[in-house]
Design an enzyme around this catalytic site. Structure first.
Site, PDB file in Angstrom:
ATOM      1  N   ASP A  86     -15.929 -31.825  17.217  1.00 49.37           N
ATOM      2  CA  ASP A  86     -16.736 -30.640  17.498  1.00 49.37           C
ATOM      3  C   ASP A  86     -15.950 -29.364  17.243  1.00 49.37           C
ATOM      4  O   ASP A  86     -14.717 -29.362  17.191  1.00 49.37           O
ATOM      5  CB  ASP A  86     -17.239 -30.665  18.939  1.00 49.37           C
ATOM      6  CG  ASP A  86     -16.128 -30.583  19.975  1.00 49.37           C
ATOM      7  OD1 ASP A  86     -15.128 -31.293  19.808  1.00 49.37           O
ATOM      8  OD2 ASP A  86     -16.258 -29.814  20.948  1.00 49.37           O
ATOM      9  N   ASP A 147      -9.905 -26.359  13.657  1.00 44.09           N
ATOM     10  CA  ASP A 147      -9.812 -26.919  15.000  1.00 44.09           C
ATOM     11  C   ASP A 147     -11.081 -27.701  15.274  1.00 44.09           C
ATOM     12  O   ASP A 147     -12.094 -27.130  15.644  1.00 44.09           O
ATOM     13  CB  ASP A 147      -9.629 -25.786  16.009  1.00 44.09           C
ATOM     14  CG  ASP A 147      -9.547 -26.253  17.447  1.00 44.09           C
ATOM     15  OD1 ASP A 147      -9.361 -27.457  17.675  1.00 44.09           O
ATOM     16  OD2 ASP A 147      -9.675 -25.402  18.349  1.00 44.09           O
ATOM     17  N   GLU A 181     -14.844 -32.070  22.783  1.00 49.16           N
ATOM     18  CA  GLU A 181     -13.546 -31.666  23.330  1.00 49.16           C
ATOM     19  C   GLU A 181     -13.551 -30.198  23.707  1.00 49.16           C
ATOM     20  O   GLU A 181     -12.956 -29.795  24.717  1.00 49.16           O
ATOM     21  CB  GLU A 181     -12.444 -31.948  22.298  1.00 49.16           C
ATOM     22  CG  GLU A 181     -11.019 -31.773  22.838  1.00 49.16           C
ATOM     23  CD  GLU A 181     -10.431 -30.386  22.627  1.00 49.16           C
ATOM     24  OE1 GLU A 181      -9.297 -30.155  23.087  1.00 49.16           O
ATOM     25  OE2 GLU A 181     -11.103 -29.503  22.019  1.00 49.16           O
ATOM     26  N   GLU A 182     -14.223 -29.381  22.906  1.00 47.64           N
ATOM     27  CA  GLU A 182     -14.195 -27.934  23.126  1.00 47.64           C
ATOM     28  C   GLU A 182     -14.921 -27.504  24.397  1.00 47.64           C
ATOM     29  O   GLU A 182     -14.725 -26.385  24.873  1.00 47.64           O
ATOM     30  CB  GLU A 182     -14.797 -27.200  21.922  1.00 47.64           C
ATOM     31  CG  GLU A 182     -14.004 -27.357  20.629  1.00 47.64           C
ATOM     32  CD  GLU A 182     -12.684 -26.602  20.635  1.00 47.64           C
ATOM     33  OE1 GLU A 182     -12.344 -25.996  21.679  1.00 47.64           O
ATOM     34  OE2 GLU A 182     -11.996 -26.624  19.610  1.00 47.64           O
TER      35      GLU A 182
END
EC number: 3.4.11.4
Length: 416
Positions: A86, A147, A181-182
């Protein structure tokens, strides 16, 4: 085996992955928080199968699991390589247009779709040192997605290389790609038994050679405020606005300390990330960060007292204070398994780089995985200026990350 003759696929993979919108949503109650993340999951499974990994699969939550079989008869710990799919909610991840700036000359980079967006070398010392590298940016209207799609692409390329070179001795390797994850939920539904690894590495770090074995400890705090709603025409001495109470709490936060914009190194902070409300009810979400859990609790005590002090000025208003643990400093676990870090340092050296032991002013999936029984430091990917339209990555840094992965699994085999 030297990799200087290898035709890396990491760049073409990265360019492909960043064009798939996988932005997560912190307000969603589903998992994954956005269904579109599964589009990348499905693509990665197909590509893993195409390079010869027969057990590659994705589950109902969007996780991707796959195995690179061992090529040695030695008893080597099973290593997991992990990256998240993500992208951050902070900046749009839709319609990303990646641009390769060949042989970067050290000048400012003007992004063509919004020429007010300029990546200035003076503001990015790391970029200024990348003269001669091929730099990838977005076009000015979105983040890039390095990222953590840089990490995804690096693991994928390393997997292809290892499968093409069965003469390289290594133990069983498990691949894990995670959603969300974000938004702090990346490993919430990981099946640890199915994963079946003993040690792991996230590929989610920044500058070349960095190896991060320490994260913040992290909590979330929600302050829910109740006011008294009255028609504004007859509100004198009756109305108590929850919006104004919320604004007063935020305004009372310290300006010179305990905020992200005024702290660095090992200093923690209290940071409001969302405020929403009406006269009758308002909410403020905070993230609380520090490298030691005791200090984390001290910051929460401070914030609770601040809330109570503000409430005294607004008779009739009320508030609740809810703390939710997010993750803890992974160094508490990693110090018990020093070989996890020393093996990674050796792999970085073999890739021709000086390792840089660093602490993360943030967290990774590895922080939570470490406390779930998978000690898991964080290795560099080259991703820089994260969560912004100025995000960039060096192609050469990504290639060195691929080299590091290949050396890493060999180090584990040799030292087992």
């Amino acid at each position: 085996m030297p990799m200087d003759k290898y035709a890396y696929t990491v760049t073409e993979r990265f360019l492909r992955y960043v064009q798939i919108d996988t932005q997560s949503d912190p307000l969603s109650r589903t998992f994954p928080s956005t269904a579109k993340q599964k589009n990348l999951s499905a693509l990665l499974v197909r590509e893993l199968q195409e390079i010869g990994i027969t057990d590659a699969m994705t589950d109902e939550y969007g996780y991707v699991y796959a195995t690179i079989p061992a090529t040695t008869s030695k008893d080597v710990p099973v290593i997991c390589l992990c990256a998240h799919m993500d992208t951050a909610p902070d900046c749009s991840g839709a319609n990303v247009k990646p641009i390769i700036h060949k042989s970067y000359d050290g000048s400012d980079i003007v992004l063509p779709d919004d020429t007010t967006q300029v990546i200035r070398a003076k503001d990015h010392p790391y970029l200024a040192g990348k003269t001669g590298d091929d730099i990838i940016t977005a076009s000015g209207k979105t983040l890039l997605g390095a990222d953590n799609k840089a990490g995804v692409a690096e693991i994928m390329d390393a997997a292809q290389y290892l499968l093409q070179h069965p003469e390289i001795r290594h133990g069983k390797i498990r691949i894990l790609f995670t959603p969300d994850e974000e938004v702090g939920r990346g490993v919430e539904h990981v099946n640890m038994e199915q994963l079946g690894a003993q040690f792991g590495y996230t590929l989610d770090g920044g500058e070349l050679g960095s190896l991060e074995d320490e994260t913040f400890s992290a909590d979330g705090v929600k302050i829910s405020i109740t006011g008294i709603s009255v028609h504004p025409g007859t509100a004198k001495d009756k109305m108590v606005s929850a919006i104004k109470v919320a604004a007063a709490i935020v305004d009372e936060l310290p300006k010179g300390i305990l905020s992200p914009e005024t702290t660095e190194d090992r200093q923690g902070f209290i940071h409001p990330v969302r405020i929403e409300g009406m006269v009758e009810k308002a909410e403020i979400d905070f993230i609380i960060r520090d490298f030691t859990t005791a200090e984390l609790e001290g910051h929460e005590f401070y914030l609770r007292k601040l809330m109570e002090t503000v409430l005294e000025r607004y008779p009739g208003a009320g508030a609740t204070f809810e703390v939710k643990e997010q993750y803890r400093n992974m160094k508490e676990v990693l110090d018990k398994y020093p070989q996890v870090v020393t093996n990674a340092e050796e792999a970085i050296r073999r890739a021709g780089i000086d390792p840089l032991r660093m602490s993360i002013r943030g967290g990774t999936d590895g922080a939570r995985l470490s406390f779930m029984g998978l000690p898991c430091p964080n290795i560099f990917t080259g991703e820089m200026a994260l969560h912004s339209k100025h995000e960039y990555v060096s192609v050469q840094d990504m290639q060195k990350a691929v080299d590091t992965i290949v050396h890493l699994v060999q180090v584990w085999e040799e030292r087992s």
